[in-house]
Scaffold this active site. Structure first.
Site, PDB file in Angstrom:
ATOM      1  N   MET A 168       0.840  -1.194   0.000  1.00 18.80           N
ATOM      2  CA  MET A 168       0.000   0.000   0.000  1.00 18.80           C
ATOM      3  C   MET A 168       0.883   1.254   0.000  1.00 18.80           C
ATOM      4  O   MET A 168       0.492   2.300   0.495  1.00 18.80           O
ATOM      5  CB  MET A 168      -0.903   0.004   1.234  1.00 18.80           C
ATOM      6  CG  MET A 168      -1.934  -1.104   1.251  1.00 18.80           C
ATOM      7  SD  MET A 168      -3.209  -0.900   0.011  1.00 18.80           S
ATOM      8  CE  MET A 168      -4.109   0.486   0.667  1.00 18.80           C
ATOM      9  N   GLY A 169       2.084   1.139  -0.550  1.00 17.70           N
ATOM     10  CA  GLY A 169       2.996   2.275  -0.559  1.00 17.70           C
ATOM     11  C   GLY A 169       3.726   2.368   0.780  1.00 17.70           C
ATOM     12  O   GLY A 169       3.799   1.392   1.524  1.00 17.70           O
ATOM     13  N   ALA A 170       4.242   3.544   1.121  1.00 16.65           N
ATOM     14  CA  ALA A 170       4.982   3.755   2.368  1.00 16.65           C
ATOM     15  C   ALA A 170       5.993   2.630   2.581  1.00 16.65           C
ATOM     16  O   ALA A 170       6.000   1.954   3.598  1.00 16.65           O
ATOM     17  CB  ALA A 170       4.034   3.878   3.550  1.00 16.65           C
ATOM     18  N   LEU A 171       6.849   2.406   1.580  1.00 12.31           N
ATOM     19  CA  LEU A 171       7.795   1.291   1.611  1.00 12.31           C
ATOM     20  C   LEU A 171       8.806   1.457   2.742  1.00 12.31           C
ATOM     21  O   LEU A 171       9.220   2.560   3.070  1.00 12.31           O
ATOM     22  CB  LEU A 171       8.520   1.195   0.275  1.00 12.31           C
ATOM     23  CG  LEU A 171       7.610   0.992  -0.940  1.00 12.31           C
ATOM     24  CD1 LEU A 171       8.431   0.974  -2.210  1.00 12.31           C
ATOM     25  CD2 LEU A 171       6.786  -0.261  -0.805  1.00 12.31           C
ATOM     26  N   HIS A 172       9.191   0.331   3.331  1.00 17.31           N
ATOM     27  CA  HIS A 172      10.138   0.336   4.440  1.00 17.31           C
ATOM     28  C   HIS A 172      11.019  -0.907   4.342  1.00 17.31           C
ATOM     29  O   HIS A 172      10.874  -1.717   3.423  1.00 17.31           O
ATOM     30  CB  HIS A 172       9.401   0.395   5.780  1.00 17.31           C
ATOM     31  CG  HIS A 172       8.312  -0.619   5.928  1.00 17.31           C
ATOM     32  ND1 HIS A 172       8.562  -1.949   6.180  1.00 17.31           N
ATOM     33  CD2 HIS A 172       6.965  -0.495   5.822  1.00 17.31           C
ATOM     34  CE1 HIS A 172       7.416  -2.609   6.245  1.00 17.31           C
ATOM     35  NE2 HIS A 172       6.442  -1.749   6.019  1.00 17.31           N
ATOM     36  N   ASP A 173      11.930  -1.056   5.288  1.00 14.88           N
ATOM     37  CA  ASP A 173      12.888  -2.170   5.253  1.00 14.88           C
ATOM     38  C   ASP A 173      12.207  -3.531   5.270  1.00 14.88           C
ATOM     39  O   ASP A 173      12.725  -4.495   4.717  1.00 14.88           O
ATOM     40  CB  ASP A 173      13.864  -2.072   6.421  1.00 14.88           C
ATOM     41  CG  ASP A 173      14.870  -0.946   6.251  1.00 14.88           C
ATOM     42  OD1 ASP A 173      15.036  -0.468   5.106  1.00 14.88           O
ATOM     43  OD2 ASP A 173      15.479  -0.553   7.257  1.00 14.88           O
ATOM     44  N   GLY A 174      11.044  -3.625   5.902  1.00 15.32           N
ATOM     45  CA  GLY A 174      10.313  -4.895   5.912  1.00 15.32           C
ATOM     46  C   GLY A 174       9.911  -5.322   4.509  1.00 15.32           C
ATOM     47  O   GLY A 174       9.953  -6.508   4.178  1.00 15.32           O
ATOM     48  N   HIS A 175       9.541  -4.354   3.666  1.00 22.75           N
ATOM     49  CA  HIS A 175       9.204  -4.679   2.278  1.00 22.75           C
ATOM     50  C   HIS A 175      10.424  -5.234   1.553  1.00 22.75           C
ATOM     51  O   HIS A 175      10.334  -6.228   0.833  1.00 22.75           O
ATOM     52  CB  HIS A 175       8.688  -3.439   1.543  1.00 22.75           C
ATOM     53  CG  HIS A 175       7.341  -2.993   1.991  1.00 22.75           C
ATOM     54  ND1 HIS A 175       7.157  -1.821   2.671  1.00 22.75           N
ATOM     55  CD2 HIS A 175       6.121  -3.563   1.863  1.00 22.75           C
ATOM     56  CE1 HIS A 175       5.866  -1.676   2.941  1.00 22.75           C
ATOM     57  NE2 HIS A 175       5.219  -2.724   2.464  1.00 22.75           N
ATOM     58  N   GLN A 217      -7.696   7.814   0.049  1.00 15.37           N
ATOM     59  CA  GLN A 217      -6.945   7.920   1.293  1.00 15.37           C
ATOM     60  C   GLN A 217      -5.854   8.977   1.221  1.00 15.37           C
ATOM     61  O   GLN A 217      -5.569   9.642   2.210  1.00 15.37           O
ATOM     62  CB  GLN A 217      -6.310   6.562   1.610  1.00 15.37           C
ATOM     63  CG  GLN A 217      -5.587   6.510   2.936  1.00 15.37           C
ATOM     64  CD  GLN A 217      -5.046   5.115   3.223  1.00 15.37           C
ATOM     65  OE1 GLN A 217      -5.167   4.210   2.410  1.00 15.37           O
ATOM     66  NE2 GLN A 217      -4.426   4.952   4.377  1.00 15.37           N
TER      67      GLN A 217
END
Length: 84
Positions: A50-57, A81
């Site tokens: 859903m966007g807002a990419l982070h290290d977990g992705h 949203q």
């Protein structure tokens, strides 16, 4: 009337360099690409976001690449949203 793009597909290969990654912004283009990959006998990993990419992705992409070649990261932005 042109529709705004709310989803993008980024393709990663095992080398994980941006020079080997690709970007497609339309579902039809992705489906054609995916069919070619299947025709070549490739296992395609898919990771929706859903966007807002982070290290977990990135960790999930790396895990998928260990099992699939290539892996697709889908970025969906919900206009309701995130619209101004």
């Amino acid at each position: 009337m042109r529709r705004s793009v709310t989803k993008a597909y980024i393709f990663f290969h095992r080398s994980m360099s941006m020079s080997t990654s690709s970007l497609l912004a339309f579902v039809a283009s992705y489906r054609r690409w995916r069919q070619r990959a299947f025709d070549e006998g490739k296992s395609v990993g898919f990771m929706p976001t859903m966007g807002a990419l982070h290290d977990g992705h990135l960790s999930l992409v790396q895990r998928s690449l260990a099992e699939n070649e290539p892996t697709v990261l889908s970025i969906f932005v919900n206009p309701a949203q995130f619209a101004p």
